[in-house]
Design an enzyme around this catalytic site. Structure first.
Site, short mmCIF file in Angstrom:
data_model
loop_
_atom_site.label_atom_id
_atom_site.label_comp_id
_atom_site.label_asym_id
_atom_site.label_seq_id
_atom_site.Cartn_x
_atom_site.Cartn_y
_atom_site.Cartn_z
N SER A 194 6.01 -134.53 3.29
CA SER A 194 6.62 -133.40 4.00
C SER A 194 6.37 -133.42 5.50
O SER A 194 7.11 -132.79 6.26
CB SER A 194 6.11 -132.07 3.42
OG SER A 194 4.69 -132.00 3.48
N ASP A 362 0.43 -122.04 9.04
CA ASP A 362 0.34 -123.31 8.31
C ASP A 362 -0.31 -124.33 9.24
O ASP A 362 0.22 -124.65 10.30
CB ASP A 362 1.75 -123.76 7.90
CG ASP A 362 1.78 -125.03 7.07
OD1 ASP A 362 0.78 -125.79 7.08
OD2 ASP A 362 2.81 -125.28 6.44
N HIS A 365 1.71 -128.49 8.37
CA HIS A 365 3.09 -128.93 8.57
C HIS A 365 3.58 -128.66 9.99
O HIS A 365 3.58 -127.50 10.43
CB HIS A 365 4.01 -128.26 7.56
CG HIS A 365 3.70 -128.64 6.15
ND1 HIS A 365 2.93 -127.84 5.33
CD2 HIS A 365 4.04 -129.73 5.43
CE1 HIS A 365 2.81 -128.43 4.14
NE2 HIS A 365 3.48 -129.58 4.18
#
Length: 388
Positions: A194, A362, A365
C-alpha cells in the site's frame, strides 16, 4: 482465452475505414471509428456518446463486427453515477484473470494503448490476455491506461477482483494502436504494498504510493512505468497470486523490476518468518533475472513517528530490512535503501513536516505529497547508482 468465433481483423478494419455504420442489436447505430487502429466503446443500456460504439451486456462477439462479449449471459447492464460514458456500465458477473467471460476485440497485431473507465465499484482490477494489467482501481468511475502487445489478432479483456464482495464494472474502453510492432517499450515494473500502490484519481488522490508518482520523475520517452503494487500485499501473495505472473509475461532485457515488500510480511497474521520472506523474494529475483531484466530491491520507509529525542528519524529495524539488504548482496542486484534515504530526508525537514506527508491519523501511509517525495528519492538514487 480466445473466442472460437474469431474472424480476421480485416473485416472490422475495412468497415471502419469506409465509415460503415454498424447496427446494434437494440436498434441504435454504433459510432463511426476514425481508423482501423482506434476504437472507442461505450458500455451499458443508456444512450451512446457521440464518437463511441455502443455495447450492451447482450452484445455477443460476432465475426462480422469483430467485437463483443464471449459469454454475454454472464454480463449485465448497470447504471453508473457519472455523465456521458460514465452514466452507465456493464457488470462482469463471473470473473477471474483466467475467465473466458471477456470482452473481445479483433485487432491487427501490434502494440496498443488501452484506456479503461470503470463504472461504480469500490475496488476492481483489469485483466487482459489472461493476466492482470491494472491492479486495484479504487472508487467509482476510476480511469487508467496500459500498453499491451497483441500477437494473436484479438484483445480479450475483463474487469475482475480487486476486493471480495465488490462489483466489477466497465463504462468505457478506448483502444489505440501505438505501433505495428507488438513489442513493449522499455518499462519499469514496480511491485509492492500500500505504500507503493496506485490510488485514484491518479492525478489528485488524497493517498498516494510512490509507485504511482514514479512517472513524475521518469522521462516517458525513456521508460514506461507499470505499477503492479497492491495494498496489504506480502511477498508470497505477490509471487503466487498473479502480479508477478503478469510481469513475467512481458518483462524483457532492458526493463527494470523494482520491488519493495516486507511491511505486511512482518505482521504475525501473515505467518511469514524473515527467512521465509527472504527466500520468496529470492525466487522472484531469480525468475525476473532469467528474463534478462534488471531487478532492484527497495526497503520500505519507516513510520512518520520514528524520531528519537534528538530529532533524528531512524527505522533501520523495521520491515525485514536486513533480509532485503542481504538478498541484494547475495544475488548481486541493486538496492535502494529507501528506509535510510527517507529517514535522512525526514530528519532534514523535521517531525512536524514529516507528519504532514502522511495520511491524517496514520503514521504508515503517505499522502499524495509524501508519496511524491518518496518517488523523487527513489529516482534520485537510481541516478546516483547509474541505473537511470
Amino acid at each position: 482465452m480466445k473466442s472460437k468465433l474469431r474472424s480476421k481483423w480485416g473485416t472490422l478494419s475495412c468497415m471502419m475505414l469506409v465509415g460503415a455504420l454498424l447496427s446494434t442489436c437494440w436498434g441504435q447505430s454504433s459510432a463511426v471509428h476514425a481508423s482501423a487502429t482506434a476504437y472507442k466503446f461505450d458500455f451499458g443500456a443508456g444512450s451512446v456518446v457521440s464518437g463511441y460504439t455502443g455495447v450492451q451486456a447482450s452484445t455477443a462477439y460476432n465475426p462480422s463486427t469483430g467485437y463483443g462479449f464471449n459469454t454475454p449471459s454472464n454480463i449485465k447492464n448497470v447504471s453508473a453515477s457519472g455523465t456521458g460514458i460514465g452514466s452507465d456500465a456493464v457488470q462482469f458477473v463471473t470473473f477471474g484473470t483466467k475467465s473466458n467471460n471477456t470482452f473481445n476485440v479483433d485487432l491487427p497485431n501490434g502494440l496498443y494503448e488501452v484506456k479503461v473507465t470503470l463504472g461504480n465499484t469500490t475496488r476492481s482490477s483489469v485483466a487482459a490476455e489472461g493476466v492482470y494489467q491494472l491492479i486495484n482501481m479504487t472508487g467509482d468511475l476510476a480511469t487508467d491506461q496500459f500498453q499491451i502487445p497483441i500477437t494473436d489478432g484479438q484483445l480479450n479483456l475483463l474487469v475482475t477482483e480487486g476486493k471480495v464482495g465488490a462489483v466489477f464494472t466497465l463504462s468505457a474502453l478506448e483502444i489505440t494502436q501505438v505501433s505495428t510492432n507488438p513489442t513493449t517499450h522499455p518499462t519499469i515494473y514496480v511491485g509492492g504494498d500500500s505504500t507503493v500502490a496506485n490510488y485514484y484519481p491518479l492525478a489528485n488522490s488524497v493517498q498516494g504510493g510512490w509507485g504511482q508518482m514514479l512517472s513524475k520523475f521518469i522521462n516517458q520517452n525513456d521508460y514506461l512505468v507499470r505499477n503492479m503494487a497492491s495494498g496489504g500485499q506480502i511477498a508470497r501473495g505477490f509471487r503466487d497470486d498473479g502480479q508477478l505472473e503478469a510481469i513475467l509475461k512481458y518483462i524483457k532485457p532492458g526493463d527494470y523490476f523494482i520491488v519493495q515488500l516486507g511491511i505486511n510480511d512482518t505482521n504475525a497474521k501473515n505467518n511469514t518468518t524473515e527467512a521465509q520472506f527472504k527466500e520468496i523474494m529470492r525466487d522472484m529475483v531469480k525468475q525476473v533475472k532469467a528474463k534478462g531484466a534488471t531487478v532492484i530491491l527497495s526497503t520500505p520507509q519507516g513510520r512518520a513517528t520514528d524520531f528519537d529525542s534528538s530529532g533524528v528519524h531512524h527505522a533501520e529495524g523495521r520491515w525485514y530490512r536486513a533480509a532485503t539488504i542481504a538478498l541484494a548482496q547475495e544475488e548481486n542486484v541493486p538496492l535502494i535503501d529507501l528506509n535510510i534515504l527517507s529517514s535522512a530526508y525526514f530528519t532534514s525537514i523535521g517531525a512536524n513536516a514529516t507528519l504532514a506527508l502522511y495520511m491524517n491519523g496514520d503514521t504508515l501511509h503517505p499522502n499524495y505529497a509524501g508519496a511524491t517525495e518518496l518517488a523523487r528519492i527513489v529516482v534520485e538514487n537510481m541516478k546516483a547508482q547509474g541505473l537511470y
